[in-house]
Design an enzyme around this catalytic site. Structure first.
Site, mmCIF file in Angstrom:
data_model
loop_
_atom_site.group_PDB
_atom_site.id
_atom_site.type_symbol
_atom_site.label_atom_id
_atom_site.label_comp_id
_atom_site.label_asym_id
_atom_site.label_seq_id
_atom_site.Cartn_x
_atom_site.Cartn_y
_atom_site.Cartn_z
ATOM 1 N N HIS A 1 0.688 -1.301 -0.127
ATOM 2 C CA HIS A 1 -0.218 0.028 0.089
ATOM 3 C C HIS A 1 0.720 1.141 0.113
ATOM 4 O O HIS A 1 2.117 1.275 -0.276
ATOM 5 C CB HIS A 1 -1.134 -0.022 0.987
ATOM 6 C CG HIS A 1 -0.450 -0.209 2.602
ATOM 7 N ND1 HIS A 1 0.293 0.776 3.079
ATOM 8 C CD2 HIS A 1 -0.295 -1.099 3.553
ATOM 9 C CE1 HIS A 1 0.709 0.257 4.319
ATOM 10 N NE2 HIS A 1 0.299 -0.895 4.652
ATOM 11 N N HIS B 1 3.820 1.341 2.055
ATOM 12 C CA HIS B 1 5.153 0.701 1.424
ATOM 13 C C HIS B 1 5.728 1.465 0.163
ATOM 14 O O HIS B 1 7.080 1.706 0.043
ATOM 15 C CB HIS B 1 4.653 -0.706 0.885
ATOM 16 C CG HIS B 1 4.118 -1.515 2.041
ATOM 17 N ND1 HIS B 1 2.992 -1.978 2.095
ATOM 18 C CD2 HIS B 1 4.719 -2.218 3.215
ATOM 19 C CE1 HIS B 1 2.667 -2.773 3.126
ATOM 20 N NE2 HIS B 1 3.571 -2.712 3.718
ATOM 21 N N CYS C 1 4.234 -11.531 18.624
ATOM 22 C CA CYS C 1 3.108 -11.097 17.675
ATOM 23 C C CYS C 1 3.656 -11.454 16.200
ATOM 24 O O CYS C 1 4.822 -11.205 15.626
ATOM 25 C CB CYS C 1 3.191 -9.610 17.442
ATOM 26 S SG CYS C 1 2.193 -8.935 16.124
ATOM 27 N N CYS D 1 4.224 -8.796 13.409
ATOM 28 C CA CYS D 1 5.278 -8.182 13.346
ATOM 29 C C CYS D 1 6.524 -9.116 13.320
ATOM 30 O O CYS D 1 7.723 -8.874 12.987
ATOM 31 C CB CYS D 1 5.760 -7.537 14.882
ATOM 32 S SG CYS D 1 4.627 -6.164 15.393
ATOM 33 N N CYS E 1 -0.226 -6.067 20.876
ATOM 34 C CA CYS E 1 0.632 -5.787 20.305
ATOM 35 C C CYS E 1 0.449 -4.104 19.896
ATOM 36 O O CYS E 1 -0.647 -3.989 19.248
ATOM 37 C CB CYS E 1 0.740 -6.331 18.860
ATOM 38 S SG CYS E 1 1.741 -5.581 17.449
ATOM 39 N N HIS F 1 -0.287 -3.388 15.691
ATOM 40 C CA HIS F 1 -1.006 -4.170 14.967
ATOM 41 C C HIS F 1 -2.266 -4.319 16.044
ATOM 42 O O HIS F 1 -3.409 -4.813 15.435
ATOM 43 C CB HIS F 1 -0.725 -5.561 14.526
ATOM 44 C CG HIS F 1 0.381 -5.482 13.564
ATOM 45 N ND1 HIS F 1 1.659 -5.612 14.066
ATOM 46 C CD2 HIS F 1 0.428 -5.279 12.316
ATOM 47 C CE1 HIS F 1 2.580 -5.826 12.954
ATOM 48 N NE2 HIS F 1 1.669 -5.364 11.939
ATOM 49 N N LYS G 1 -1.022 4.338 12.534
ATOM 50 C CA LYS G 1 -0.219 4.051 11.207
ATOM 51 C C LYS G 1 -0.973 3.261 10.216
ATOM 52 O O LYS G 1 -1.959 2.426 10.817
ATOM 53 C CB LYS G 1 0.827 2.963 11.732
ATOM 54 C CG LYS G 1 1.899 2.450 10.771
ATOM 55 C CD LYS G 1 2.676 1.337 11.044
ATOM 56 C CE LYS G 1 3.370 0.676 10.117
ATOM 57 N NZ LYS G 1 3.710 -0.619 10.221
ATOM 58 N N LYS H 1 -3.246 -2.831 6.982
ATOM 59 C CA LYS H 1 -4.046 -3.778 6.686
ATOM 60 C C LYS H 1 -4.958 -4.098 7.977
ATOM 61 O O LYS H 1 -5.878 -3.979 8.119
ATOM 62 C CB LYS H 1 -3.498 -5.116 5.998
ATOM 63 C CG LYS H 1 -4.088 -5.085 4.571
ATOM 64 C CD LYS H 1 -5.269 -5.630 4.261
ATOM 65 C CE LYS H 1 -6.031 -5.038 3.360
ATOM 66 N NZ LYS H 1 -5.365 -5.187 1.814
HETATM 67 N N1 MSP Z 1 9.501 -7.924 6.349
HETATM 68 C C1 MSP Z 1 9.862 -7.051 7.204
HETATM 69 C C2 MSP Z 1 11.080 -6.203 6.828
HETATM 70 C C3 MSP Z 1 12.208 -7.077 6.711
HETATM 71 S S1 MSP Z 1 13.764 -5.949 6.206
HETATM 72 C C4 MSP Z 1 15.097 -6.836 6.609
HETATM 73 C C5 MSP Z 1 8.811 -5.867 7.232
HETATM 74 N N2 MSP Z 1 7.976 -6.094 6.054
HETATM 75 S S2 MSP Z 1 6.444 -5.018 6.106
HETATM 76 O O1 MSP Z 1 6.025 -5.345 4.775
HETATM 77 O O2 MSP Z 1 5.940 -4.968 7.109
HETATM 78 O O3 MSP Z 1 7.001 -3.641 5.895
HETATM 79 C C6 MSP Z 1 7.565 -2.617 6.796
HETATM 80 C C7 MSP Z 1 7.820 -1.271 6.245
HETATM 81 O O4 MSP Z 1 7.100 -0.905 5.212
HETATM 82 C C8 MSP Z 1 8.305 -0.232 7.277
HETATM 83 O O5 MSP Z 1 9.258 -0.274 7.550
HETATM 84 C C9 MSP Z 1 7.836 0.843 6.065
HETATM 85 O O6 MSP Z 1 9.388 1.285 5.516
HETATM 86 C C10 MSP Z 1 6.946 0.724 5.128
HETATM 87 N N3 MSP Z 1 5.733 1.138 5.778
HETATM 88 C C11 MSP Z 1 4.406 0.416 6.068
HETATM 89 N N4 MSP Z 1 3.431 0.915 6.366
HETATM 90 C C12 MSP Z 1 3.977 2.299 6.582
HETATM 91 C C13 MSP Z 1 3.151 3.456 6.921
HETATM 92 N N5 MSP Z 1 1.816 3.550 7.388
HETATM 93 N N6 MSP Z 1 4.006 4.582 6.809
HETATM 94 C C14 MSP Z 1 5.382 4.697 6.345
HETATM 95 N N7 MSP Z 1 5.891 3.328 6.228
HETATM 96 C C15 MSP Z 1 5.159 2.285 6.290
HETATM 97 O O7 MSP Z 1 8.497 -5.235 8.224
#
Ligand code: MSP
Length: 504
Positions: free
Chosen positions: A21, A24, A129, A132, A150, A153, A302, A305
């Site tokens: 989304h 990301h 969790c 996470c 958590c 989440h 934040k 999903k």
């Molecule tokens: N798989 C782990 C990361 C492993 S790296 C060795 C993970 N994945 S995740 O799909 O949950 O992605 C997390 C990352 O997505 C966050 O650190 C951030 O960079 C980005 N974001 C997800 N939601 C976000 C927001 N609402 N706002 C900003 N960034 C966000 O964690």
């Protein structure tokens, strides 16, 4: 190869349990802008992104769909690639933790840690969790009606009690603290202070790095005990080494010496305390930079999903039409330190006011006037001192800002130049002038400088402007006002269609 001319940038590898989304996209576009900025500076850039495919979260997501985990991730990965293509993400490699070379790196690294005596058997008891994929220690979770929750989440934690293997992180506490506190690796520094104080307060505890296969079967097998799989975060972090061919070769060392990990603040502990310790154990230098940003929030929380407040990439593309606009808006909002609210009204105003009315309008005006008044051929005449001064100042400032990751500020600076150029047209009125050529030359030249600087954020539209007005996007060090002898203007494109604020 000159080391200062190499740049290696990574995004977190995302969990492909669901579509990416806007949150990301925020990280990925930021990393892409840095990659493109360094290419524009003439560097040899390697940009790594990908997917984090193992672990309980993915295992459960696949079970829910009634398919094997591998089949499930194989279906999701093309979706990620499709979104990154839509957003013009210029990665050099899309890494998957199920890639064979990666699984080999994970096994090799664990062998090494094991043979160094850094792994021991033990029992883990604590809270987990699965969203996470994180073990929660006391004080880190919230409590509601006697339940452990958590904080990210907002869902109940699971109790885990199992025989496992631990990694001796605690032995590296002092060294890690030094890296966190006494170097400039973590940026912005507020995040370094946060981690330093957590380390001082709670210390660095040994980490359970395996999960028994009867609970979590979807992962890389522990090389020295096949009843276990490697804990997904250890598996995931190692992707940054795999991506550039982990080993002692020169290419690896050169890229690694400049690596920038772009991450959201939710995964800061993993990318600093834990990652620095693992690298110390493997005798690999720490990353050059961990660049951290805050969240995009929606209704105060934040975006995520599980919280149910996500804005999808498609929603934003539908509203603002092009990847360039979406990229611009995300980078214009970018704030490393503070969470930013996803506010459509604000975004509409920025889009209409800056992209449509300022940039779009300027390009259209100089295009139309050059064709109408000069048949499209605009030769260099006397240089306007004000526009030249402003352009030079903006180039210098933008270089400084971009090199300090101040992307939003650099956009504001560049738009200053575009506004000054529009004002120059209003003042000098080439449409009623008997000698419009020098006026148009100066206006196009300033537009060229701004367009060149905007290229990493808006790669397509800037290329379109360059083609329409007849110039090339060049390395930023070579950008100099007055360099172009003649413009051959081909068209006057309309770059941005306005959005109407009444639809949402
Ligand atoms: N798989 C782990 C990361 C492993 S790296 C060795 C993970 N994945 S995740 O799909 O949950 O992605 C997390 C990352 O997505 C966050 O650190 C951030 O960079 C980005 N974001 C997800 N939601 C976000 C927001 N609402 N706002 C900003 N960034 C966000 O964690």
């Amino acid at each position: 190869m000159n080391v200062s001319r190499v740049f290696y940038v990574t995004t977190p590898i995302y969990y492909p349990n669901d579509l990416p989304h806007i949150g990301h996209a925020y990280t990925t576009v930021l990393a892409d802008v840095l990659a493109r900025w360094h290419r524009l500076k003439g560097s040899d850039v390697f940009f790594l992104t990908g997917t984090d495919e193992h672990g309980l979260k993915l295992q459960r997501a696949a079970e829910k769909k009634g398919v094997k985990p591998k089949e499930f991730v194989d279906r999701m990965v093309p979706e990620f690639k499709r979104y990154w293509k839509l957003l013009e993400i210029s990665y050099n490699r899309f890494i998957r933790t199920t890639d064979i070379d990666h699984e080999e790196v994970v096994k090799k690294a664990l062998e090494e840690l094991h043979s160094k005596g850094l792994i021991y058997r033990g029992t883990y008891r604590g809270w987990y969790c699965s969203s996470c994929e994180k073990f929660y220690s006391e004080g880190e979770y919230e409590e509601k009606e006697g339940k452990k929750i958590c904080p990210i989440h907002v869902k109940e934690l699971e109790w885990v009690e199992e025989e496992t293997y631990f990694l001796k992180l605690s032995a590296y506490q002092d060294e890690v603290l030094k890296l966190v506190r006494d170097t400039d690796i973590i940026h912005p520094r507020g995040y370094a202070r946060e981690i330093a104080s957590k380390l001082e307060r709670e210390g660095l505890r040994d980490l359970s790095i395996a999960r028994p296969k009867d609970r979590v079967y979807w992962g890389v097998e522990l090389p020295f005990d096949n009843r276990y799989v490697v804990y997904v975060w250890i598996d995931a972090l190692l992707n940054y080494l795999t991506g550039i061919g982990y080993g002692g070769n020169r290419k690896f060392r050169e890229y690694w010496s400049v690596v920038h990990h772009v991450i959201g603040k939710d995964i800061l502990w993993f990318h600093t305390a834990i990652w620095f310790a693992v690298l110390l154990m493997l005798d690999v230098p720490p990353p050059r930079r961990v660049l951290v940003h805050a969240f995009i929030i929606n209704r105060g929380l934040k975006m995520g999903k599980s919280v149910g407040n996500v804005v999808m990439i498609d929603d934003m593309l539908d509203r603002y039409y092009t990847a360039d606009s979406v990229r611009y808006l995300l980078m214009r909002l970018l704030n490393l330190e503070k969470d930013v609210e996803f506010d459509v009204e604000l975004l509409d105003n920025i889009y209409n006011g800056e992209l449509a009315d300022t940039y779009g309008n300027l390009v259209r005006r100089v295009g139309v006037l050059s064709i109408k008044k000069l048949g499209g051929v605009v030769k260099r005449g006397e240089l306007d001192e004000e526009l030249r001064g402003k352009s030079e100042e903006v180039v210098e400032e933008v270089v400084k800002l971009m090199d300090n990751y101040k992307i939003s500020e650099s956009l504001v600076k560049t738009f200053d130049l575009l506004r000054t150029t529009n004002a120059y047209l209003n003042k000098t009125k080439p449409w009623e002038s008997e000698n419009p050529e020098p006026l148009l030359y100066n206006a196009i030249e300033a537009t060229r400088i701004a367009t060149n600087l905007l290229n990493p954020v808006m790669p397509s539209v800037t290329r379109k402007v360059a083609e329409a007005l007849g110039f090339e996007i060049i390395e930023v060090d070579k950008l100099k006002y007055g360099e172009v002898k003649e413009f051959r203007v081909r068209e006057a494109p309309i770059l941005f269609k306005k959005v109407k604020s009444d639809i949402s």
